[in-house]
Design an enzyme around this catalytic site. Structure first.
Site, PDB file in Angstrom:
ATOM      1  N   GLY A 181       0.787  -1.218   0.000  1.00  0.00           N
ATOM      2  CA  GLY A 181       0.000   0.000   0.000  1.00  0.00           C
ATOM      3  C   GLY A 181       0.820   1.271   0.000  1.00  0.00           C
TER       4      GLY A 181
ATOM      5  CG  ASN B 232      -2.785  -1.390  -2.025  1.00  0.00           C
ATOM      6  OD1 ASN B 232      -3.514  -0.496  -2.451  1.00  0.00           O
ATOM      7  ND2 ASN B 232      -1.671  -1.749  -2.617  1.00  0.00           N
TER       8      ASN B 232
ATOM      9  CB  SER C  50      -2.707  -5.411  -2.754  1.00  0.00           C
ATOM     10  OG  SER C  50      -1.563  -6.133  -2.363  1.00  0.00           O
ATOM     11  CB  SER C  51       1.196  -6.134  -6.958  1.00  0.00           C
ATOM     12  OG  SER C  51       1.058  -4.954  -7.704  1.00  0.00           O
TER      13      SER C  51
END
Length: 852
Positions: free
Chosen positions: A17, A63, A66-67
């Protein structure tokens, strides 16, 4: 990159984040604008984020975007510095997010975008419903993100697919796979017997999932409800329990989605493939998941935080360790900064044979292992390590560089194994769809890979991840690194809010404060003496051609009144404080633009040329005047004397030509010397390249040797396990014989009380058994010794066959001997009965008589 001829890398770090993905986008945009050459390639590189974020990003508690995977974007350049292509490498997609979500989180964006924005025709083909009607999506009670329009995002996603030239047919197949994953989550199971065996229900979910995958419903039903086990007698069908059936269904859904993600990345790379203009120059941008610490941390956070530990060590190595080593080797004193080294935490993960990863993989091969025994095993073996913390139940803690994290071992073993039943692979290979067949073929090809290969299904998830992470680090070590640390301003994901404690903690844990101290107390700019002299030597007002590069460098610094504390002179390099190089660059730019200092530097040579020219003109005038006066005043002068005077006058121009010849000779000598130096530099450069090639070859040979040693060690361990198992089996098989022998001894003892002549048969069998037992035990001990070679397993097999043959013969003889003993015992019993019976009659007769 263009000036030094060295590939560059940009590593973006920070907590989840903190803005790593957005920072990576800015970096790609900057490079695309800076190296603009092919407008199409630049546009496609910028658009990759739309596809990858849809398939690889999701909403978490920390987040909204978020990845959930790591990626390395390699941007390649031509010799002119223009972009000529790109390649994307991905790492550890979080597959469990497809089937399992925490409360308040979402699965991958593409599912919600498809359900919200699919056109009517596509919805009808897929029989698509809204997101809240699919179990995989509705389980977390979070279907939307504030301020995000999933339908609009889907339209942009469709446009991006067209930019990457993915055909309509391929798009339809990809959407069919996504819908199939959603329908798989709605498949239910019901019990079919009293042993808790189940089978899939024939409902709408099963029919739609089978149709989208490209198989018959009964085929999918069978694959999800049972499996085949190969035995010596043939195949046995084993029905699944409820949990086994759910695991098989979820495994199929995860496999389809992960394979679809890999297929999409492959399509992107095919379009961005580097062409013939590729020069080997590249800039790599690493955007990988940040450090994570949730209320409940599982296997995914375990792997993510391990990757962050390895990247932090890379940061420490280049910012602190290599920096201080360079200062010490070059004789620079007074520069040392203490920093938090996370090597102990890395040892906790990677140490063999007692480390988190080794112990985790070891439990995969133990049939009795479960999540609770794994936690106890970790605590028993690792409690003495500084970075490990044992906790209650299935929880253990690790003290990371960014803080302590508690991990729950629930589902650790299952997620680490991540296996797919062969029946499901066979089902996909027989489907009508092109993508399912492609996924199955790729999996079948991986099964042919060696067990040590990272693509082999026999490798655990953690082992594959560790291998890919080490390959990534090797790739990064070949580049010149640059670091960007993203700082999360607050925990509420709100703009304009700054939490001082949170920011300070991130700065301390990431090593930024130590890096700043190192930069302020050290010398961030460094150049070799030759490089500095070549770049700034012409700024000197007075030049001396005999000066060496070191003298020129010192003279330049003194000319501009640089304080001694602003620089240090090493054995090979010149070290400059912050801001000093900027002053020199400004002066250099000024000189190149105005030429002022260039004129002053060349003032001496210009004045000399003017003087020589003036002298030649004056001498010419004097000669001509003298010649004219000679003719007027002395007409009778002899011709010989006149010729002599003319020759003396001609000597003056000859003087001038000789001076010019001397200057030309010096120029030729200087050029020859320069050519010789260039040739020597070329020879040294060639030797350096040969040395680097030899070192690279030695590294490869060392890696191959290590791989062979590891493979030999694994084979030896397998052989020892097999020998131990065979030894145990042999000892178990001798147990019945010992029991039979004991019975024979007992029978022999009872028979010998009355039949002394028959003891020789049983005694010989007892003696033979003791001898054979001792012989077999000695042979087993010799074969199973650690120093034995790899043929010990074959010797043990031969010993097993010999034991079985002797056992069979011995049991026959033992049976015959026991029968003989029983037969003679019955005969002796009959004789005793006959001897006793007449006496009994006499006694009765005597008892019947009356007393006299």
């Amino acid at each position: 990159m263009m000036n030094d001829g060295v590939n560059q890398s940009l590593m973006i770090s920070g907590e989840s984040g903190a803005g790593k993905t957005e920072t990576a986008k800015f970096a790609v945009q900057y490079l695309a604008a800076l190296g603009g050459g092919n407008v199409g390639i630049e546009c496609q590189i910028l658009q990759t984020s739309c596809l990858l974020e849809a398939f690889g990003n999701s909403k978490t508690s920390m987040n909204d975007n978020s990845s959930r995977f790591g990626k390395l974007i390699e941007i390649h350049f031509t010799a002119a510095g223009k972009i000529c292509g790109s390649k994307i490498r991905t790492f550890l997609l979080e597959k469990s997010r497809v089937v399992q979500l925490a409360n308040g989180e979402r699965s991958y964006h593409i599912f919600y975008q498809l359900c919200a924005g699919a056109p009517q025709a596509l919805r009808e083909r897929l029989n698509l419903k809204m997101a809240n009607e699919y179990n995989y999506l509705a389980q977390s009670d979070c279907l939307v993100i504030n301020g995000v329009d999933d339908a609009q995002r889907f339209l942009k996603f469709m446009e991006t697919l067209d930019i990457f030239q993915i055909s309509k047919g391929e798009q339809d197949q990809a959407f069919a796979m996504l819908a199939a994953v959603l329908w798989l989550g709605n498949i239910s199971f019901h019990a079919i017997d009293y042993e808790n065996h189940v089978e899939a229900s024939n409902d709408e979910a099963l029919i739609n999932a089978a149709r989208l995958i490209g198989c018959e419903p009964h085929e999918l039903k069978e694959a999800l409800s049972a499996r085949r086990i190969q035995t010596e007698e043939g195949n046995i069908v084993e029905k699944f329990t409820m949990q086994q059936a759910i695991d098989a269904r979820d495994a199929l859904a995860k496999f389809i989605y992960a394979s679809l993600f890999d297929w999409l990345v492959e399509q992107i790379n095919n379009l961005l493939e580097v062409g013939k203009q590729h020069t080997g120059w590249s800039i790599s941008i690493l955007d990988i998941y940040g450090f994570e610490s949730f209320k409940k941390n599982s296997f995914e956070q375990f792997c993510i935080n391990y990757a962050n530990e390895r990247l932090q060590q890379h940061f420490n190595r280049h910012i602190f360790k290599l920096e201080q080593e360079e200062y010490e080797l070059d004789g620079i004193d007074g520069v040392k900064v203490d920093f938090a080294d996370n090597q102990e935490c890395l040892d906790l993960f990677e140490k063999k044979p007692i480390g988190l990863l080794s112990l985790l993989d070891e439990d995969l091969h133990s049939p009795d292992a479960n999540d609770a025994t794994l936690a106890n095993k970790l605590k028993q073996n690792l409690n003495g390590m500084a970075c490990f913390k044992g906790d209650k139940g299935r929880v253990f803690g690790v003290r990371h560089f960014a803080g302590e994290v508690l991990y729950d071992t629930n589902d650790f073993l299952k997620k680490n194994q991540d296996s797919l039943n062969p029946e499901l692979i066979e089902l996909l290979s027989s489907c009508n769809g092109q993508l399912p067949q492609l996924f199955a073929i790729k999996m079948l090809n991986q099964t042919l890979e060696p067990a040590t290969s990272l693509d082999s299904p026999n490798q655990s998830v953690s082992a594959k991840f560790k291998g890919k992470l080490f390959k990534l680090m090797q790739r990064l070590e070949k580049t010149k690194p640059h670091f960007i640390c993203c700082i999360k301003p607050n925990r509420k994901q709100l703009p304009g809010m700054y939490e001082e404690d949170l920011v300070s903690q991130q700065l301390r844990c990431s090593g930024v404060l130590e890096a700043v101290r190192m930069s302020r107390s050290g010398y961030p700019t460094r150049m070799t003496h030759q490089e500095f002299a070549d770049r700034y030597g012409f700024l000197l007002l007075e030049t001396n051609e005999s000066q060496d590069p070191l003298s020129i460098s010192v003279a330049v610094l003194k000319q501009f009144n640089m304080l001694p504390g602003m620089y240090q002179i090493g054995y090979t390099k010149l070290y400059l404080r912050i801001g000093l190089i900027g002053v020199l660059e400004d002066r250099r730019k000024q000189v190149l633009q105005t030429g002022k200092y260039t004129d002053e530097a060349n003032k001496g040579s210009t004045l000399l040329t003017a003087i020589i020219g003036l002298q030649s003109v004056i001498r010419g005038c004097l000669v001509r005047k003298h010649f004219s006066n000679s003719h007027k005043l002395i007409p009778s002068r002899s011709k010989q004397k006149l010729v002599r005077e003319n020759s003396e006058a001609n000597d003056i121009p000859n003087e001038q030509s000789s001076a010019m010849a001397e200057l030309q000779r010096r120029v030729v000598d200087a050029e020859a010397s320069l050519g010789q130096k260039q040739q020597e530099n070329a020879t040294l450069q060639e030797q350096l390249q040969q040395y680097e090639a030899k070192m690279k070859k030695m590294d490869e040979q060392l890696q191959q040797s290590e791989a062979k040693m590891k493979k030999t060690e694994e084979q030896l361990q397998q052989s020892e396990a097999k020998m131990k198992k065979t030894e145990e089996m042999l000892r178990k098989q001798t147990a019945p014989l010992q029991a039979s022998l004991a019975a024979a001894k007992k029978s022999e003892g009872s028979a010998m009380e009355e039949v002394g002549g028959r003891e020789n048969g049983v005694s010989s069998l007892v003696k033979e058994f003791e001898q054979q037992k001792q012989s077999f035990e000695d042979d087993i001990n010799k074969t199973t010794q650690p120093a034995s070679n790899m043929n010990s397993y074959e010797e043990l097999r031969k010993l097993k066959r010999r034991f079985r043959a002797w056992k069979k013969d011995y049991k026959v003889r033992l049976k015959e001997t026991k029968a003989i003993v029983r037969k003679h015992r019955h005969q002796d019993s009959d004789k005793t009965r006959k001897k006793w019976w007449p006496n009994r009659g006499k006694v009765l007769q005597n008892c019947g008589k009356s007393p006299s």
